[in-house]
Design a protein around this motif. Structure first.
Motif, PDB file in Angstrom:
ATOM      1  N   HIS A   1      39.930  36.888  21.034  1.00 53.43           N
ATOM      2  CA  HIS A   1      39.513  37.723  22.170  1.00 53.43           C
ATOM      3  C   HIS A   1      39.754  36.851  23.333  1.00 53.43           C
ATOM      4  N   ASN A   2      38.614  37.203  24.393  1.00 56.50           N
ATOM      5  CA  ASN A   2      38.746  36.218  25.750  1.00 56.50           C
ATOM      6  C   ASN A   2      37.591  35.118  25.662  1.00 56.50           C
TER       7      ASN A   2
ATOM      8  N   ASP B   1      34.458  35.802  53.097  1.00 60.30           N
ATOM      9  CA  ASP B   1      35.170  35.979  51.828  1.00 60.30           C
ATOM     10  C   ASP B   1      34.852  37.369  51.383  1.00 60.30           C
ATOM     11  N   PRO B   2      35.832  37.804  50.682  1.00 63.22           N
ATOM     12  CA  PRO B   2      35.715  39.263  50.007  1.00 63.22           C
ATOM     13  C   PRO B   2      34.559  39.528  49.050  1.00 63.22           C
ATOM     14  N   SER B   3      33.697  40.493  49.135  1.00 60.83           N
ATOM     15  CA  SER B   3      32.541  40.563  48.353  1.00 60.83           C
ATOM     16  C   SER B   3      33.140  41.220  47.187  1.00 60.83           C
ATOM     17  N   TRP B   4      33.721  42.107  46.982  1.00 61.15           N
ATOM     18  CA  TRP B   4      34.332  42.925  45.690  1.00 61.15           C
ATOM     19  C   TRP B   4      34.868  41.809  44.845  1.00 61.15           C
ATOM     20  N   LEU B   5      35.481  40.735  45.584  1.00 63.29           N
ATOM     21  CA  LEU B   5      36.273  39.667  44.414  1.00 63.29           C
ATOM     22  C   LEU B   5      34.745  38.828  43.486  1.00 63.29           C
ATOM     23  N   GLN B   6      34.017  38.311  44.403  1.00 61.77           N
ATOM     24  CA  GLN B   6      33.035  37.752  43.716  1.00 61.77           C
ATOM     25  C   GLN B   6      32.010  38.421  42.843  1.00 61.77           C
ATOM     26  N   LEU B   7      31.903  39.800  43.403  1.00 60.86           N
ATOM     27  CA  LEU B   7      31.159  40.615  42.461  1.00 60.86           C
ATOM     28  C   LEU B   7      31.855  40.842  41.251  1.00 60.86           C
ATOM     29  N   GLY B   8      33.100  41.083  41.117  1.00 61.08           N
ATOM     30  CA  GLY B   8      33.807  41.007  39.796  1.00 61.08           C
ATOM     31  C   GLY B   8      33.670  39.861  39.131  1.00 61.08           C
ATOM     32  N   TYR B   9      33.802  38.600  39.654  1.00 62.40           N
ATOM     33  CA  TYR B   9      33.644  37.527  38.749  1.00 62.40           C
ATOM     34  C   TYR B   9      31.930  37.546  38.500  1.00 62.40           C
ATOM     35  N   ASP B  10      31.027  37.901  39.175  1.00 63.78           N
ATOM     36  CA  ASP B  10      29.887  37.884  38.652  1.00 63.78           C
ATOM     37  C   ASP B  10      29.339  38.824  37.468  1.00 63.78           C
ATOM     38  N   GLU B  11      30.188  40.279  37.476  1.00 67.30           N
ATOM     39  CA  GLU B  11      30.006  41.135  36.709  1.00 67.30           C
ATOM     40  C   GLU B  11      30.517  40.757  35.340  1.00 67.30           C
ATOM     41  N   THR B  12      31.779  40.083  35.330  1.00 69.70           N
ATOM     42  CA  THR B  12      32.417  39.592  34.073  1.00 69.70           C
ATOM     43  C   THR B  12      32.087  38.157  33.435  1.00 69.70           C
TER      44      THR B  12
ATOM     45  N   ASN C   1      32.793  35.306  34.875  1.00 69.66           N
ATOM     46  CA  ASN C   1      33.774  34.626  35.450  1.00 69.66           C
ATOM     47  C   ASN C   1      34.936  34.886  34.665  1.00 69.66           C
ATOM     48  N   LEU C   2      35.098  36.367  34.222  1.00 67.83           N
ATOM     49  CA  LEU C   2      36.150  36.768  33.441  1.00 67.83           C
ATOM     50  C   LEU C   2      36.152  36.601  31.679  1.00 67.83           C
TER      51      LEU C   2
ATOM     52  N   LEU D   1      41.886  35.417  30.205  1.00 67.04           N
ATOM     53  CA  LEU D   1      41.552  35.400  31.676  1.00 67.04           C
ATOM     54  C   LEU D   1      40.401  34.446  31.705  1.00 67.04           C
ATOM     55  N   VAL D   2      40.513  33.610  32.809  1.00 74.26           N
ATOM     56  CA  VAL D   2      39.541  32.493  33.135  1.00 74.26           C
ATOM     57  C   VAL D   2      39.238  32.212  34.835  1.00 74.26           C
ATOM     58  N   HIS D   3      38.175  32.497  35.040  1.00 76.59           N
ATOM     59  CA  HIS D   3      37.808  32.148  36.434  1.00 76.59           C
ATOM     60  C   HIS D   3      37.131  30.695  36.584  1.00 76.59           C
ATOM     61  N   ASP D   4      37.687  29.821  37.262  1.00 77.09           N
ATOM     62  CA  ASP D   4      37.012  28.527  37.176  1.00 77.09           C
ATOM     63  C   ASP D   4      36.436  28.392  38.753  1.00 77.09           C
TER      64      ASP D   4
END
Length: 464
Positions: free
Chosen positions: A16-17, A178-189, A191-192, A246-249
């Motif tokens: 999977h991921n 910095d865009p809050s929506w992007l950081q929120l996306g990383y937090d909720e997933t 870091n993907l 998908l990876v967020h580092d």
């Protein structure tokens, strides 16, 4: 499916991921070659600062090269300073609009490097960033890794002052929000780690990397895009649909010399045009809506029925699939009976040909139908939903040893396809990385068709 990776040589193939299964190995030194690919258009000051930032990169100079792609500037980009130790090439494409996707494709075609690191000319990496980005796909060839982008104001900053700031030997510039929506996306997933079909929105090509195997397999960026924005989301969606991890580092930091899109004036109209383009290219329903039909379907169905299948059986099979899944492309064999083709060819979702590879890599699901059947609409949708991320890679409908149909995620098929090139048996890869499931027709809402059907009664909603 297990929770352990498969290994081929020095590469890992994770289920999977689950990039977390490779975290310890990613920290080890690697020797893969790396190309930093930077699209450029009339940004001489930004590019000079980029040279200074890359000069401070910690990665071995023998591993790395820089490819600058000039997107048709009136004046050629400035060369790197004489002290710059990284091998650099500048290539040019004609000015035919805003084409960073085509520029990145040209850059990738210019190099033979194993790892492709993408940076925008106005997005400066910290010293460890290139090495951090490159480490993930060096271990996991299916990794698509995105770093953390911060926003600063570099107006008036010299390359020398930029270098001192990035190496912590001088003051830094003014921070933008910095865009809050992007950081929120990383937090909720996480870091993907918990990625889904909508997680492409958190992948930005300004600070991104992948392995050449993945890039070439899915065809790179969409080179037809000639307006600002969206080409990275389309690429990330297509990569995820074909098995990318998908990876967020967050330790791979780069600094962007612009406000976030949402903070710029007059962006709503352009953003709507971008959304319309993405709706054509990305098949995920909440991206494109559910009413309009597009040339690219979400699900591709390949129907190859045995000799002796009647016209009535064909029609019922096709009709039940179209009823259950409106966003669909049905592909019939070229030797289809002419009377049948004359009566179904007017539906633009039905084709007498094999699906094109360019369509297969954008769809999320592939259905293979091997026997005439009627599939209950709700059950069909539930079966397709079952192979979404974190579900089995394929579900086979089987009865008495006979396969009636199979439903597979293109995400699983893509990763299995690349693993097979590296010597892993496709059946082993599917079972180990995604899982396989077999269902009885009654469980899946499938009704096999035996003999000729009452077509009038079936189309009217009665038993077939």
């Amino acid at each position: 499916m297990t929770t352990t990776p498969l290994a081929t040589g020095c590469h890992l193939w994770v289920p999977h991921n689950r990039w977390d299964l490779a975290t310890d190995i990613v920290l080890r030194p690697r020797t893969d070659t790396v190309a930093v690919i930077v699209p450029y258009y009339e940004q001489p000051e930004s590019l000079l600062r980029m040279y200074e930032a890359l000069a401070a990169a910690t990665i071995d100079r023998h591993q790395i090269e820089l490819i600058v792609i000039d997107d048709g500037s009136a004046v050629p980009p400035p060369p790197p300073p004489p002290s710059f130790e990284i091998a650099t090439r500048v290539v040019r494409q004609p000015n035919r609009g805003f084409r960073p996707g085509a520029a990145r494709n040209l850059g990738a075609a210019t190099t033979t490097a194993d790892i492709l690191v993408f940076l925008d000319a106005d997005t400066l990496p910290e010293p460890e960033t290139v090495a951090r980005l490159a480490a993930w796909p060096a271990v996991m060839p299916d990794a698509l890794v995105v770093g953390r982008r911060g926003h600063v104001d570099l107006t008036g900053w010299t390359p020398e002052a930029t270098g001192r700031w990035l190496t912590a030997s001088g003051p830094g510039p003014r921070r933008r929000s910095d865009p809050s929506w992007l950081q929120l996306g990383y937090d909720e997933t996480d870091n993907l780690l918990v990625a889904d079909d909508r997680s492409y929105r958190f992948v930005i090509s300004a600070v991104m990397a992948c392995h050449r195997w993945l890039y070439d397999d899915i065809g790179g960026f969409d080179a037809t895009r000639d307006e600002y924005g969206g080409e990275d989301w389309e690429f990330a969606s297509r990569a995820f649909n074909n098995g990318a991890v998908l990876v967020h580092d967050p330790t791979a930091v780069a600094w962007h010399d612009e406000p976030d899109w949402a903070d710029r004036d007059g962006s709503s109209g352009a953003k709507n045009l971008e959304t319309m383009w993405l709706a054509r290219a990305i098949t995920e329903p909440s991206t494109r809506g559910r009413g309009l039909r597009h040339a690219q379907p979400d699900t591709i169905v390949r129907i190859v029925l045995p000799a002796g299948t009647t016209i009535g059986q064909f029609v019922v099979t096709i009709d039940s699939l179209l009823t259950g899944l409106p966003d669909i492309g049905i592909h019939l064999p070229s030797d289809l009976p002419e009377p049948l083709w004359r009566n179904v060819q007017h539906d633009q979702r039905v084709h007498r040909s094999r699906p094109a590879n360019s369509s297969l890599v954008r769809a999320r699901t592939v259905i293979d139908v091997d026997q005439p059947l009627m599939w209950e609409p709700v059950a069909l949708r539930e079966t397709v939903d079952a192979v979404r991320p974190n579900g089995p890679g394929t579900i086979t409908i089987r009865c008495s040893g006979q396969q009636l149909a199979s439903v597979s995620s293109t995400r699983a098929l893509g990763r299995v396809r690349r693993a097979a090139v590296q010597g892993i048996d496709p059946l082993v890869a599917m079972a180990h990385l995604f899982g396989r499931e077999v269902r009885h027709p009654a469980e899946a809402g499938v009704h096999p068709l035996h003999g000729e059907v009452d077509l009038a009664g079936s189309l009217a909603g009665g038993p077939s």
